[in-house]
Design a protein around this motif. Structure first.
Motif, PDB file in Angstrom:
ATOM      1  N   UNK A  78      63.252 -15.196  51.937  1.00 14.26           N
ATOM      2  CA  UNK A  78      62.936 -16.242  51.014  1.00 14.26           C
ATOM      3  C   UNK A  78      62.201 -15.973  49.765  1.00 14.26           C
ATOM      4  N   UNK A  79      62.701 -16.716  48.803  1.00 13.72           N
ATOM      5  CA  UNK A  79      62.275 -16.375  47.417  1.00 13.72           C
ATOM      6  C   UNK A  79      61.568 -17.433  46.692  1.00 13.72           C
ATOM      7  N   UNK A  80      60.476 -17.435  46.458  1.00 17.14           N
ATOM      8  CA  UNK A  80      59.793 -18.775  45.900  1.00 17.14           C
ATOM      9  C   UNK A  80      59.330 -18.285  44.320  1.00 17.14           C
ATOM     10  N   UNK A  81      59.402 -18.935  43.274  1.00 20.34           N
ATOM     11  CA  UNK A  81      59.253 -18.672  41.859  1.00 20.34           C
ATOM     12  C   UNK A  81      58.306 -19.726  41.400  1.00 20.34           C
ATOM     13  N   UNK A  82      57.189 -19.363  40.707  1.00 24.36           N
ATOM     14  CA  UNK A  82      56.541 -20.216  40.172  1.00 24.36           C
ATOM     15  C   UNK A  82      56.994 -20.116  38.415  1.00 24.36           C
ATOM     16  N   UNK A  83      57.616 -21.152  37.919  1.00 23.94           N
ATOM     17  CA  UNK A  83      58.118 -21.040  36.717  1.00 23.94           C
ATOM     18  C   UNK A  83      56.946 -21.595  35.354  1.00 23.94           C
ATOM     19  N   UNK A  84      55.849 -21.764  35.893  1.00 18.81           N
ATOM     20  CA  UNK A  84      54.720 -22.236  34.876  1.00 18.81           C
ATOM     21  C   UNK A  84      54.327 -21.026  34.220  1.00 18.81           C
ATOM     22  N   UNK A  85      54.327 -20.914  32.936  1.00  9.66           N
ATOM     23  CA  UNK A  85      53.965 -19.766  32.199  1.00  9.66           C
ATOM     24  C   UNK A  85      52.279 -19.511  31.932  1.00  9.66           C
ATOM     25  N   UNK A  86      51.620 -20.618  32.453  1.00 10.34           N
ATOM     26  CA  UNK A  86      50.196 -20.666  32.225  1.00 10.34           C
ATOM     27  C   UNK A  86      49.360 -21.009  33.462  1.00 10.34           C
ATOM     28  N   UNK A  87      49.972 -21.822  34.222  1.00 13.88           N
ATOM     29  CA  UNK A  87      49.405 -22.395  35.494  1.00 13.88           C
ATOM     30  C   UNK A  87      49.872 -21.550  36.728  1.00 13.88           C
ATOM     31  N   UNK A  88      48.619 -20.809  37.342  1.00 18.05           N
ATOM     32  CA  UNK A  88      48.883 -20.126  38.802  1.00 18.05           C
ATOM     33  C   UNK A  88      48.866 -21.522  39.819  1.00 18.05           C
ATOM     34  N   UNK A  89      49.111 -20.910  41.009  1.00 19.49           N
ATOM     35  CA  UNK A  89      49.105 -21.970  42.079  1.00 19.49           C
ATOM     36  C   UNK A  89      48.395 -21.586  43.277  1.00 19.49           C
ATOM     37  N   UNK A  90      47.478 -22.193  43.724  1.00 19.61           N
ATOM     38  CA  UNK A  90      46.584 -21.938  44.890  1.00 19.61           C
ATOM     39  C   UNK A  90      46.860 -22.871  45.933  1.00 19.61           C
ATOM     40  N   UNK A  91      46.836 -21.928  47.208  1.00 23.24           N
ATOM     41  CA  UNK A  91      47.434 -22.740  48.328  1.00 23.24           C
ATOM     42  C   UNK A  91      46.092 -23.503  49.067  1.00 23.24           C
ATOM     43  N   UNK A  92      46.161 -24.661  49.165  1.00 22.49           N
ATOM     44  CA  UNK A  92      44.857 -25.192  49.804  1.00 22.49           C
ATOM     45  C   UNK A  92      45.457 -25.398  51.300  1.00 22.49           C
TER      46      UNK A  92
END
Length: 211
Positions: A78-92
């Motif tokens: 399974x591949x998950x990509x974050x396309x935002x160039x400035x925003x990281x993602x944090x799991x809540x």
């Protein structure tokens, strides 16, 4: 004093011009900064999820015990990509993947825990390779009929569901992650020829209004 006065007047005149130029440059710099910040944090591009490989070597239904169970060997990537160039993602909340047959969950896996971060512009790869085991599942009569129909062809329709909750950098709102990855897998028992798998792009649920 005349020459000194003329020099001073000339300096002051030029300084007035410089001040206007500096003010203009300052305004341009502020506008550019606002544009960059808006581009970086004003719009959220949601995660993209896909299954790049999958292999099904066992899929058996047991109805002789008091509870129906599935014995299976299903591995996938399974591949998950974050396309935002400035925003990281944090799991809540923990990010999980579930295996489903006929819309019934028969196994679940934690991909990433609560607090885990997915950096901006990065791709995470998750290999799901559980040991072969029997999992209890309430398929019901209709589900058992569907299993027998697919078992006759050796082609099984299995869904991978991804679920979680995240927060993007500079955003207060928590956003749900819900994706469905429908797979059509040819049963290939050990020792048989490998089945070519075509990449499957998962369908994300429509995001909530504030996300």
């Amino acid at each position: 004093m005349g020459k000194l006065g003329d020099w001073w007047d000339d300096v002051c005149y030029k300084w007035d011009e410089y001040k206007h130029c500096l003010a203009c440059l300052g305004i341009v710099a502020v506008v550019l900064l606002l544009v960059v910040l808006l581009a970086a944090f004003g719009f959220v591009r949601h995660l993209s999820i896909s299954v790049t490989s999958a292999s099904l070597t066992r899929f058996d239904l047991n109805t002789t015990s008091p509870a129906t169970s599935l014995s299976y060997n299903l591995t996938l990537t399974l591949v998950i990509h974050n396309p935002n160039w400035a925003m990281s993602v944090k799991n809540t909340k923990p990010l999980e993947a579930s295996y489903k047959f006929d819309d019934q969950v028969f196994d679940r896996f934690e991909l990433a825990g609560k607090g885990d971060k997915h950096p901006a512009g990065k791709t995470r790869v998750y290999h799901i390779d559980p040991p072969g085991a029997a999992r209890f599942v309430a398929l019901g009569n209709a589900g058992e009929v569907e299993f027998r129909k697919e078992n006759a062809t050796g082609m099984f329709e299995v869904e991978v569901a991804v679920a979680g909750e995240v927060r993007y950098t500079a955003r207060y709102t928590k956003c749900k992650v819900e994706a469905s990855c429908p797979l059509k897998l040819q049963l290939a028992p050990p020792g048989t020829a490998a089945v070519v798998f075509q990449r499957v792009k998962c369908k994300l649920e429509k995001p909530e209004k504030n996300c």
